[in-house]
Design a protein around this motif. Structure first.
Motif, PDB file in Angstrom:
ATOM      1  N   MET A   1      45.420 -13.943 -24.019  1.00  0.00           N
ATOM      2  CA  MET A   1      44.157 -13.489 -23.460  1.00  0.00           C
ATOM      3  C   MET A   1      43.325 -12.754 -24.507  1.00  0.00           C
ATOM      4  SD  MET A   1      45.478 -12.107 -19.709  1.00  0.00           S
ATOM      5  CE  MET A   1      43.884 -11.375 -19.289  1.00  0.00           C
ATOM      6  N   PRO A   2      41.992 -12.892 -24.469  1.00  0.00           N
ATOM      7  CA  PRO A   2      41.143 -12.137 -25.392  1.00  0.00           C
ATOM      8  C   PRO A   2      41.230 -10.649 -25.116  1.00  0.00           C
ATOM      9  CG  PRO A   2      39.821 -13.234 -23.723  1.00  0.00           C
ATOM     10  CD  PRO A   2      41.209 -13.764 -23.564  1.00  0.00           C
ATOM     11  N   TYR A   3      40.935  -9.856 -26.129  1.00  0.00           N
ATOM     12  CA  TYR A   3      41.050  -8.407 -25.966  1.00  0.00           C
ATOM     13  C   TYR A   3      40.147  -7.896 -24.849  1.00  0.00           C
ATOM     14  CZ  TYR A   3      41.364  -3.467 -26.942  1.00  0.00           C
ATOM     15  OH  TYR A   3      41.584  -2.122 -26.803  1.00  0.00           O
ATOM     16  N   THR A   4      38.956  -8.456 -24.760  1.00  0.00           N
ATOM     17  CA  THR A   4      37.994  -7.980 -23.776  1.00  0.00           C
ATOM     18  C   THR A   4      38.421  -8.255 -22.336  1.00  0.00           C
ATOM     19  OG1 THR A   4      36.773 -10.040 -24.131  1.00  0.00           O
ATOM     20  CG2 THR A   4      35.985  -8.070 -25.289  1.00  0.00           C
TER      21      THR A   4
ATOM     22  N   CYS B   1      39.563 -19.842 -25.908  1.00  0.00           N
ATOM     23  CA  CYS B   1      38.553 -19.923 -26.954  1.00  0.00           C
ATOM     24  C   CYS B   1      37.178 -19.651 -26.350  1.00  0.00           C
ATOM     25  CB  CYS B   1      38.583 -21.311 -27.603  1.00  0.00           C
ATOM     26  SG  CYS B   1      39.996 -21.540 -28.718  1.00  0.00           S
ATOM     27  N   PRO B   2      36.146 -19.356 -27.165  1.00  0.00           N
ATOM     28  CA  PRO B   2      35.971 -19.639 -28.583  1.00  0.00           C
ATOM     29  C   PRO B   2      36.943 -18.859 -29.501  1.00  0.00           C
ATOM     30  CG  PRO B   2      33.854 -19.262 -27.529  1.00  0.00           C
ATOM     31  CD  PRO B   2      34.903 -18.842 -26.552  1.00  0.00           C
ATOM     32  N   PHE B   3      37.468 -19.563 -30.466  1.00  0.00           N
ATOM     33  CA  PHE B   3      38.446 -19.026 -31.405  1.00  0.00           C
ATOM     34  C   PHE B   3      37.916 -17.792 -32.116  1.00  0.00           C
ATOM     35  CE2 PHE B   3      39.791 -18.962 -35.894  1.00  0.00           C
ATOM     36  CZ  PHE B   3      41.144 -18.758 -35.760  1.00  0.00           C
ATOM     37  N   TRP B   4      36.706 -17.878 -32.650  1.00  0.00           N
ATOM     38  CA  TRP B   4      36.168 -16.793 -33.468  1.00  0.00           C
ATOM     39  C   TRP B   4      35.934 -15.536 -32.642  1.00  0.00           C
ATOM     40  CZ3 TRP B   4      34.570 -21.851 -33.416  1.00  0.00           C
ATOM     41  CH2 TRP B   4      34.889 -22.611 -34.562  1.00  0.00           C
ATOM     42  N   ASP B   5      35.490 -15.686 -31.416  1.00  0.00           N
ATOM     43  CA  ASP B   5      35.277 -14.529 -30.540  1.00  0.00           C
ATOM     44  C   ASP B   5      36.604 -13.842 -30.231  1.00  0.00           C
ATOM     45  OD1 ASP B   5      32.652 -15.309 -30.572  1.00  0.00           O
ATOM     46  OD2 ASP B   5      32.649 -16.114 -28.524  1.00  0.00           O
TER      47      ASP B   5
END
Length: 343
Positions: free
Chosen positions: A154-157, A218-222
Motif C-alpha cells: 500500500m502507498p504511504y498515504t 501504482c503509479p510507481f513514482w508516486d
C-alpha cells in the motif's frame, strides 16, 4: 503435507455474532468498491482508490480493512514496497535478522527453509485482511508474537494512522530501478496469466500500462516518493533502501537494516560470520531452489516460484528497446525532479 502459515494463528474461532459482524464489514467494503473508478488491468479489472490502482487486494476489501482495523504493536515493523522491487528478499533478510537468536542462520530447520517469506511476513492487505482468502474474518493480531514483522504494497498515504502517526512503529521501504521493476513485473504477470490460461501480455502493452501508472499499487513514482519524503521527514521511523545498492553491498546494508530494526549485530557475531550466513541463507540461489518455493503456494493460483525472478540489476536492457528506455528515463526524471531521489 504443507504446513499452515505461522500467522494463521491470529484467525481464532469467533462467536456467531462476531462472524456476522465481520461479514457485514466486508459487505460494506464491497459496496464502496463497486462505486470506484475502474479500468482494464493485466489480469482483470483495476479499481482506483485514493489515487492508486488496485486489483484483487482491493476487491477483497484488504486495503479498506487495513485502514480500519490494522493496529500494530509499538515494536512491530512493516516492510513496504511496490510489487517486484525485491520485497521477497527483504522480508527474508528482515525475518532472519529479527529471529536469529531463536533461529540461527545455520539452523537446518530454519523457518525460511520451510516457509515462503509471504507466510512468515504476511502482506497485511493480501494475507491478513483479505476476505477472499480468509472468509470474511478480521484477524486478532494480539495473538501474534511481539514484535511481529508485517509487509505491505500500500502507498504511504493510504496507510492507517495507527502506522503513520506512531512514534515507535518502523517502516523499511525498498525501491528498485524503474526499468528493472517494469520488466520484473512483466515476467511475473505472464507467469500468472499462463497459470490461468490467458495469452501472454505483450511487452509493449505492459510498458504502456506502467507509464500510465495503471498497475496494482501504482503509479510507481508516486508510491516511491511517498515513502522517500517520509524517510527524510522521519528517518527514525522510515528506512529507505535501494535494491541495486543492497545487491552491490549486501553486508553493509544488512548491518544498517539490523540497526534500524533494533537488532544490531554484535562484534562477536560479525567475527563469527553471522552476517555472511544470513546473506547466504536468504540468497536467491538458496531460497529459489527450496521445495517450498518451487512447488508451494502463498495465495490461490500464485505459485511461490513466481516470486523468484531473475533479480539481476540492469536486466531490463535485454528486453526494452532504446526508445522505451529513453521514455522511462524521461518520465522518471520528471516525476522525481526536485525530490533529491534518483532511480
Amino acid at each position: 503435507m504443507a504446513q499452515s502459515a505461522p500467522y494463521k494463528i491470529c484467525f481464532v474461532p469467533k462467536s456467531r455474532e462476531e462472524e456476522e459482524e465481520d461479514s457485514k464489514i466486508y459487505k460494506r467494503y464491497r459496496e464502496i468498491i463497486a462505486k470506484l473508478p475502474t479500468t482494464e488491468g493485466w489480469s482483470g479489472t483495476l479499481y482506483q482508490y485514493q489515487g492508486f490502482w488496485y486489483d484483487s487486494e482491493l476487491t477483497s476489501g484488504g486495503p479498506l480493512a487495513v485502514q480500519d482495523h490494522f493496529k500494530p504493536k509499538p515494536s512491530d515493523i512493516l516492510i513496504a514496497s511496490t510489487p517486484k522491487c525485491g520485497s521477497t528478499w527483504l522480508r527474508s533478510l528482515a525475518f532472519a535478522v529479527m529471529n536469529r537468536e531463536s533461529h540461527p542462520p545455520s539452523d537446518q530447520q530454519h523457518p525460511l527453509l520451510l516457509f515462503n517469506s509471504h507466510h512468515l511476513v504476511p502482506v497485511i492487505e493480501a494475507s491478513l485482511y483479505n476476505d477472499y482468502v480468509n472468509d470474511n474474518r478480521i484477524p486478532n493480531l494480539d495473538i501474534l508474537p511481539s514484535p511481529t514483522l508485517f509487509s505491505t504494497h500500500m502507498p504511504y498515504t493510504s496507510l492507517p494512522q495507527s502506522v503513520t502517526h506512531s512514534e515507535t512503529t518502523r517502516i523499511v521501504y525498498i525501491c528498485r530501478n524503474t526499468k528493472d521493476t517494469l520488466v520484473s513485473w512483466w515476467h511475473f504477470a505472464n507467469k500468472f496469466r499462463l497459470n490461468i490460461s490467458l495469452e501472454p501480455l505483450q511487452l509493449e502493452d505492459a510498458f504502456e500500462m506502467f507509464c500510465k501508472g495503471m498497475l496494482s499499487c501504482c503509479p510507481f513514482w508516486d508510491h516511491v516518493l511517498g515513502y522517500w519524503k517520509e524517510s527524510l521527514a522521519r528517518p527514525q521511523n522510515v528506512l529507505f533502501l535501494k535494491y541495486e545498492e543492497m545487491v552491490a553491498e549486501p553486508a553493509l546494508h544488512l548491518k544498517s537494516l539490523a540497526e534500524f530494526m533494533g537488532y544490531p549485530f554484535s562484534s562477536m557475531e560479525e567475527r563469527e560470520g553471522v552476517i555472511d550466513q544470513i546473506i547466504k541463507l536468504c540468497s536467491f540461489q538458496n531460497l529459489s531452489n527450496l521445495p517450498v518455493n518451487k512447488t508451494g503456494t502463498s495465495y490461490p493460483g500464485v505459485s511461490n516460484s513466481f516470486f523468484f525472478g531473475r533479480g539481476k540489476v540492469g536486466d531490463s536492457a535485454n528486453f526494452l528497446t532504446p526508445e522505451m528506455i529513453e521514455q522511462l528515463d524521461h518520465i522518471t526524471e520528471q516525476k522525481l525532479h526536485g525530490s533529491g531521489l534518483t532511480l
